[in-house]
Design an enzyme around this catalytic site. Sequence first.
Site, PDB file in Angstrom:
ATOM      1  N   CYS A   1       0.933  -1.225  -0.022  1.00 39.35           N
ATOM      2  CA  CYS A   1      -0.162  -0.119  -0.068  1.00 39.35           C
ATOM      3  C   CYS A   1       1.078   1.294  -0.176  1.00 39.35           C
ATOM      4  CB  CYS A   1      -0.574  -0.019   1.130  1.00 39.35           C
ATOM      5  SG  CYS A   1      -2.141   1.341   1.244  1.00 39.35           S
TER       6      CYS A   1
ATOM      7  N   ASN B   1      -9.555   3.291   3.473  1.00 32.62           N
ATOM      8  CA  ASN B   1      -9.141   4.526   3.275  1.00 32.62           C
ATOM      9  C   ASN B   1      -8.296   4.943   1.908  1.00 32.62           C
ATOM     10  OD1 ASN B   1      -6.905   2.939   3.382  1.00 32.62           O
ATOM     11  ND2 ASN B   1      -5.781   3.940   5.089  1.00 32.62           N
TER      12      ASN B   1
ATOM     13  N   HIS C   1      -3.819   6.983  -3.680  1.00 29.92           N
ATOM     14  CA  HIS C   1      -3.591   5.973  -2.374  1.00 29.92           C
ATOM     15  C   HIS C   1      -4.179   4.759  -2.560  1.00 29.92           C
ATOM     16  CE1 HIS C   1      -4.197   4.884   2.143  1.00 29.92           C
ATOM     17  NE2 HIS C   1      -2.971   4.624   1.746  1.00 29.92           N
TER      18      HIS C   1
ATOM     19  N   HIS D   1       2.925   7.620   7.959  1.00 28.51           N
ATOM     20  CA  HIS D   1       2.216   7.522   6.653  1.00 28.51           C
ATOM     21  C   HIS D   1       1.222   8.221   6.428  1.00 28.51           C
ATOM     22  CE1 HIS D   1      -0.664   4.763   8.284  1.00 28.51           C
ATOM     23  NE2 HIS D   1      -1.063   4.236   7.119  1.00 28.51           N
ATOM     24  N   GLY D   2       0.330   8.719   7.292  1.00 26.56           N
ATOM     25  CA  GLY D   2      -0.837   9.396   7.466  1.00 26.56           C
ATOM     26  C   GLY D   2      -1.573   9.914   8.634  1.00 26.56           C
TER      27      GLY D   2
ATOM     28  N   GLY E   1      -3.686   8.295  10.612  1.00 29.16           N
ATOM     29  CA  GLY E   1      -4.014   7.308  11.838  1.00 29.16           C
ATOM     30  C   GLY E   1      -5.362   7.492  12.272  1.00 29.16           C
TER      31      GLY E   1
END
Length: 524
Positions: free
Chosen positions: A144, A248, A281, A447-448, A450
């Site tokens: 991912c 997501n 994404h 990474h984002g 969360g």
Amino acid sequence: MSSGYKPGKKRIIQPIQPIKKELIDFHGCQIPKECEPYLERTNVSLIIKKGFINGMKNDAEMFCNEDLFELLMNELLNEQPGASFSSCVRQTANVATLPGVIKSLAMPDAHSGYGFSIGGVAAMRLDDPNAVICPGGVGFDINCGVRLLRTNLDDKDIEPHLAELADALQKNIPSGVGTTSTQTLTEKEMNEIMNEGLEWLVKKGLAWKEDLVYCEENGRIINSDPHLVSQKARGRGRNQLGTLGSGNHYLEIQRVDEIMDKEAAKQMGISHIGQICIMIHCGSRGLGHQVCQDFVDMCVSQSNKNEVDIQLTGVPFQSDNGQKYFKAMNAAANYAFANRGMISYHVRCTFEQVFQKSPKDLDMHLVYDVCHNIAKEESHLVDGKEIKCIVHRKGATRAFAPLNPVIPDAYKPIGQPAIIGGSMGTCSYMLVGTQEGMKKSFGSTCHGAGRKISRVNAMKNISSDSVVEEMKKKGIELRITDPKLAAEEADDAYKDVKEVVETCQSAGISRIVFKLKPLIVVKG
């Protein structure tokens, strides 16, 4: 629109259910008294000391600011015996028990997951023959990741076309649970994609040759073996190339909202506020999920089950089974590179259709493509000595320092780009790696945003209709396959991505370069 949780300072949170444990105050939060001797708070992290879990080989560390620390303590306080996942704190400590582990870390966006927390990083030293590779340390959506394309369009150019562009993107790029593409790959094509990754698209004229340069691993991991990928996994991936999936995963058309480092942004082709970019994404879809499931089953059936957490069961990296998983994982990772590349092809074609200009004329160059669910062989300095490691990053982004030989020449002066997506309706960020990050986090960052609350709790506490309405109020064109599930991805279901990236910067593991805000969101 409410999740039922509002962040606050120095708040004492009561357990969801009565827990027959003595509680103690720890930096303004209540925790079980038995945990307190093994926890230490610094200004940028939580240290989990050896002894928190029996068998820990060294201390673990979780990067967090005050509000994120509160969330971690709340989860630790409320964890229940027999739950699907342990608390994020406990999971980070559990990883520190694995054979060969150098250090277990959690990024500021970390939350509970299968085995490792999502946001977990761990490096295992390969001079230890027992050092494990753990499918639960990579995750089910192998590779991912996120990619960002830039354009020479401004927000004023795109504003009259927002609805048209959103409709066209939703039509041309399938999204949602189990969605399929219009193309069904042959067995030969499947093998080629799992071996060649993004290179396969370049050969077919579906990606630009320069895309390879601006993709982690140049869009292809060499040490892969498609023949280790089961027929069941192949079947799930055969008709999903070029699809977003659900959860997501997203495609966003974004405007540059703020530039913090003009020189670094310029190196990436980002020159001014209002410039239009495209963020994608997604990962390896059903193929990667099945590869993970196949090897989780293999690890549990053929290995000694992990006594701390069965979800952490792995195999020695250098064993036959360890190498089989590693090569199958890399094959799935190559599929993911091709998947993001195929979506980019459809995005470029859609922009050409709407704006009546070629993608080249629109300057639709790839800024970068990063993985955030993967395990990689790397070398890192440990106690002053260079050690070969297998680094697990699950919900964490590689962010190597300037001058690292594996990053593109154009980015060597600034460090590896790390693309950080926010929750739906909020902002995203571009970061770069630092030398300090190489020392503190094995060259890793967040990474984002969360998750803050689970999907189930989000659906219980947040109205999907209100989420859709809120997006309209913000002027964001939302295209979602099933609007009833919008609550799962609501802003209130996630941590504040601004706090996450600023915590990474405060900890020294990455720097913020620029911020983006969404104009169009396409989701499954």
